[in-house]
Design a protein around this motif. Sequence first.
Motif, PDB file in Angstrom:
ATOM      1  N   VAL A 227       1.089  -0.762   0.091  1.00  0.00           N
ATOM      2  CA  VAL A 227      -0.212   0.138  -0.322  1.00  0.00           C
ATOM      3  C   VAL A 227       1.264   1.040  -0.224  1.00  0.00           C
ATOM      4  N   SER A 228       2.170   0.845   0.722  1.00  0.00           N
ATOM      5  CA  SER A 228       2.920   1.986   1.125  1.00  0.00           C
ATOM      6  C   SER A 228       4.399   2.150  -0.020  1.00  0.00           C
ATOM      7  N   VAL A 229       4.527   2.932  -0.294  1.00  0.00           N
ATOM      8  CA  VAL A 229       5.515   3.291  -0.739  1.00  0.00           C
ATOM      9  C   VAL A 229       7.109   3.658  -0.465  1.00  0.00           C
ATOM     10  N   LEU A 230       6.932   3.447   0.795  1.00  0.00           N
ATOM     11  CA  LEU A 230       7.551   4.237   1.647  1.00  0.00           C
ATOM     12  C   LEU A 230       8.775   3.060   2.087  1.00  0.00           C
ATOM     13  N   PRO A 231       9.871   2.349   2.482  1.00  0.00           N
ATOM     14  CA  PRO A 231      10.288   0.897   2.719  1.00  0.00           C
ATOM     15  C   PRO A 231      10.301   0.550   3.614  1.00  0.00           C
ATOM     16  N   VAL A 232       9.866  -0.387   3.783  1.00  0.00           N
ATOM     17  CA  VAL A 232       9.201  -1.215   4.663  1.00  0.00           C
ATOM     18  C   VAL A 232      10.060  -2.966   5.294  1.00  0.00           C
TER      19      VAL A 232
END
Lengths: 167, 167, 167, 167, 167, 167, 167, 167
Positions: free
Chosen positions: F76-81
């Motif tokens: 869902v997020s393009v942040l690094p996970v």
Amino acid sequence: MKIAVIMGSDSDFPVVEKGLKILKEFNVQADVRVLSAHRTPFKAIEFANNAEDMGYDLIIGAAGKAAHLPGVLAGVSVLPVIGLPIKSSTMDGLDSLLSIVQMPKGIPVATVAINGAENAALLAIQILSVKHEELREKLKQYRVEMAKQVEEKDQAVIELAKNVGCE
Amino acid sequence: MKIAVIMGSDSDFPVVEKGLKILKEFNVQADVRVLSAHRTPFKAIEFANNAEDMGYDLIIGAAGKAAHLPGVLAGVSVLPVIGLPIKSSTMDGLDSLLSIVQMPKGIPVATVAINGAENAALLAIQILSVKHEELREKLKQYRVEMAKQVEEKDQAVIELAKNVGCE
Amino acid sequence: MKIAVIMGSDSDFPVVEKGLKILKEFNVQADVRVLSAHRTPFKAIEFANNAEDMGYDLIIGAAGKAAHLPGVLAGVSVLPVIGLPIKSSTMDGLDSLLSIVQMPKGIPVATVAINGAENAALLAIQILSVKHEELREKLKQYRVEMAKQVEEKDQAVIELAKNVGCE
Amino acid sequence: MKIAVIMGSDSDFPVVEKGLKILKEFNVQADVRVLSAHRTPFKAIEFANNAEDMGYDLIIGAAGKAAHLPGVLAGVSVLPVIGLPIKSSTMDGLDSLLSIVQMPKGIPVATVAINGAENAALLAIQILSVKHEELREKLKQYRVEMAKQVEEKDQAVIELAKNVGCE
Amino acid sequence: MKIAVIMGSDSDFPVVEKGLKILKEFNVQADVRVLSAHRTPFKAIEFANNAEDMGYDLIIGAAGKAAHLPGVLAGVSVLPVIGLPIKSSTMDGLDSLLSIVQMPKGIPVATVAINGAENAALLAIQILSVKHEELREKLKQYRVEMAKQVEEKDQAVIELAKNVGCE
Amino acid sequence: MKIAVIMGSDSDFPVVEKGLKILKEFNVQADVRVLSAHRTPFKAIEFANNAEDMGYDLIIGAAGKAAHLPGVLAGVSVLPVIGLPIKSSTMDGLDSLLSIVQMPKGIPVATVAINGAENAALLAIQILSVKHEELREKLKQYRVEMAKQVEEKDQAVIELAKNVGCE
Amino acid sequence: MKIAVIMGSDSDFPVVEKGLKILKEFNVQADVRVLSAHRTPFKAIEFANNAEDMGYDLIIGAAGKAAHLPGVLAGVSVLPVIGLPIKSSTMDGLDSLLSIVQMPKGIPVATVAINGAENAALLAIQILSVKHEELREKLKQYRVEMAKQVEEKDQAVIELAKNVGCE
Amino acid sequence: MKIAVIMGSDSDFPVVEKGLKILKEFNVQADVRVLSAHRTPFKAIEFANNAEDMGYDLIIGAAGKAAHLPGVLAGVSVLPVIGLPIKSSTMDGLDSLLSIVQMPKGIPVATVAINGAENAALLAIQILSVKHEELREKLKQYRVEMAKQVEEKDQAVIELAKNVGCE
């Protein structure tokens, strides 16, 4: 003196066949059947239930994946049951090995190597030899032959190694 | 009618003992030994080599980790060899299971479950029963008892389930 | 200065051969044999028992499946034994790796990677170099060559990467 | 004649200690160090780089989880490196075993069993014995003692078995 | 803004290449190198030691088998290190996965899927996007494209299913 | 500069807490939440969807068993996970490791060791340091401290070894 | 509307019980039995054969090790069979999971997580809800409660995190 | 009466197709879709959220690697979800199996064998048959046919065995 070789699927035959040839070589009568613990459960159970009366001395059960067949036969018959795990297209045979060997307390299955049909046959012959001494003599002869083959291969490999420059 | 129960280490005894009790119950004479395939290889091999002459009908080999003992005994004797994988402190028994069951073509070991000493004993009895019919009758009686115990547990669990409110 | 390279089956030769070439390259005499822990146990044990007297400095044992050979040799000889697990048709080599490496207290086998025949050879050379300093010098030269090859591949990959557009 | 025993973490000491006792028993000088391939990489590499000059004959590297230490030492030094996989709190030692044993072509690590510190020490002694014959004699004596202990345990287990009713 | 893509062997290139294409697509400069933690350890360490000064923002390390490379780089550099496990001919990539991911406390490696070169590249881009907002926008666009492709495949599969008779 | 630490169950807290302490030590603001991919999927997704707007720079997702949480957040997020696999009561963490690391092409999760909460935190700091140089300096200081601790342990182990008789 | 919960051994009860409580909570009548596929095969098969006529809508089968029970029940009855793998003392539940889930083509078993008794119960309720709409409403309510609990834990963990200094 | 068959990638279709044919054979309407938990998460979740209103009775979710799709669908919908693990190019399907089956307490996924598309379909039919009695009759007929095929194969194998010399 005769044994039953039951497989869960006809696709197991190419593996099982290698064991049949050894049984033939030892003149052990083997009746071969496809009986599925899941698709023909009543036939499988009926067979196991009658196996002793039908004159069988032991049963080899071959199966892949969730390989319940040998365990189910062993739960019904008091004859020794040899379990032959067949490698299928996933899990590299680990599933069938664990499904066959990890039997609960009370009902053993004598498990051999994954796809080890020859060893299932030889184990059957060893078990029969407890009663039939002539089989034990043949087994000893078989081992002598096997050792001879290893020795021939020993010679062959010594030659091969020379080609690499090892002498 | 007697069998040999060989273990690779005396630390295997608490597991093996459960099988010995069953052999005792069936009045099967079992000679118990500690013989290591690695630490006393000549004794192990000598035992296997003489086992038939000493009157043994089969051998149970129990071992953990790189559990070579059953395979080594099986390579020397043509008697049926039952392999009992012992769980050690690492690898959850998978190492001993694979070391015992994955025998090469020609030399089978009849492998039972990890720590499955009772089943090693019962398999021994089944194999002996090929020759000794009285054992087969006892096995049937043993199974009747075992089934009775399951039925008692069935009743007990039905009661336990009522406490949860399932009726 | 010579070593023995024992394999459990001639089918192991194509893997083992890669190590023989390295031994040849280092001028280490290697006698190559097929001796099975299970099919020719007495020959295998006799070999291990005489290995020191025959002038061997160490033994490489290669085997697949329930790969008992290196452990059996190690139990009989006090020479260093290097174990080379061979990948067979099931279990992706995990069975032979565990069977070889998980040796019990007292009898080590120096295990290398699955199918790692080159490394079995190089480890043998390293062990011999404890005594034979000239081998250590050759090993250093070998590593210089190896590093050079990596550097050439480094250059080649830099070029390949340019084709993808990475510069 | 001296060896280096390097561990990646002081938490490995309780396992490693069992090997140190054996080295002491054989009068092999062992310098023990904590050097991390990841937390003190330069110290680890510097040590490996100087190990030969410092007079070490071989290195034992003990490590858990992603156990890179033995491989890193082996990449820098041409001395034989023995890898001792330590079981940590997850994966039952399989991670450290595979990280240590599956070394790429060119740089072997002589891997022993998970937590097999005694065998790491004995393998070191076997390797040193290629040069130092007196160690080989001691090894033979050690094995005689070990065999004696097995024989005592054999007797003890025969007695234990009698209590179960096996005679 | 540039990254280093280091692989342990040129045989890793065909896998790594898929990630390079994505880096190219995002206009991220990637310097590609073959540096072995075992065969050219000093070069590998020197690279890691200078990586920050050379202007790299992060390192991708790709390796198979006992895949120490990413961990070794991570031990030397404080830059983020992404580990890409490469599947080799045995163990189905499990060895490289565990060798890379199970790093000890203190030195992480950001591990992606076995052979997951595209994801190594995308993770690199996500990490760079913490600083470079324009990459975040491109990532969002990339995901929109990716979603569109899934939708096209959704339509295609709906058609394929009709051929089976599912509507 | 702040990050989100999301766990799938409050039972993960004792493991996660070790990472929070490191984040605190580096003065990285960490918002900690329990959001389940399965039991509160909309909350989890909503969080991921708003994470960038809420000012988070990256997300740590911790989960056990079929550990879908990090992958769902990453989709869902393009942040690094960062994915932190938690060991649960069966399968020794292998299930959560594979569920987290084996992400499909397009959506990476930066996976750390099983129960490796400290490394999840340190990786987060490394990623943030791409933008925030002061963190990189702190990381270097942290590594110096870590190395010092290893050196102290090195000294301690040298003393311990003397007790065993190794000097 | 009633279901049968069959376990292979009364030792499975402490795990199974957690599922029974959920069934009770949903007012689903559950008859609990101990029927062994191996020790009381005829009773097990007879039960499965009559299950539909006895008015059961589905069967939950719980078993450990070579967990054949669910598969055997599924082979006899056309009712949906849910398989619950029980972790035993070796192999961490992997054996029972593979034995249950890897069923051959034709006879499925709906497998849940190792020791996942609550999920076996909830899956049973979901299956029954296909017919009984009131269960679906209860399931939705159950999920609302479950989500609420996660939210409470979310709040609790936010407080716990403050103690670590994360705010 | 209709079901949804969702796959995470169109590459899963050749496996899934085998199940579709069985659904067709039973006249169960199946809508087939490609919806990715990671690449089109909102579409996947929206679908699951509306699935009940759209009239679906259950959902089959097929996915490989970190196969989150079935679990994500199950977290959103209270419909029964069947999980079909797809074998991908690494890990032999073990990753997808564990990712699908090891669901946390509260949200079950009814898991079938790796690549077991036929069984996913048959399980769907069994679940529907709880409500639709005509399906149960068809299932019984299907099993009769299946048993007949086994019997034919039984005959065929008896013939094959004769060629080997077993009679």
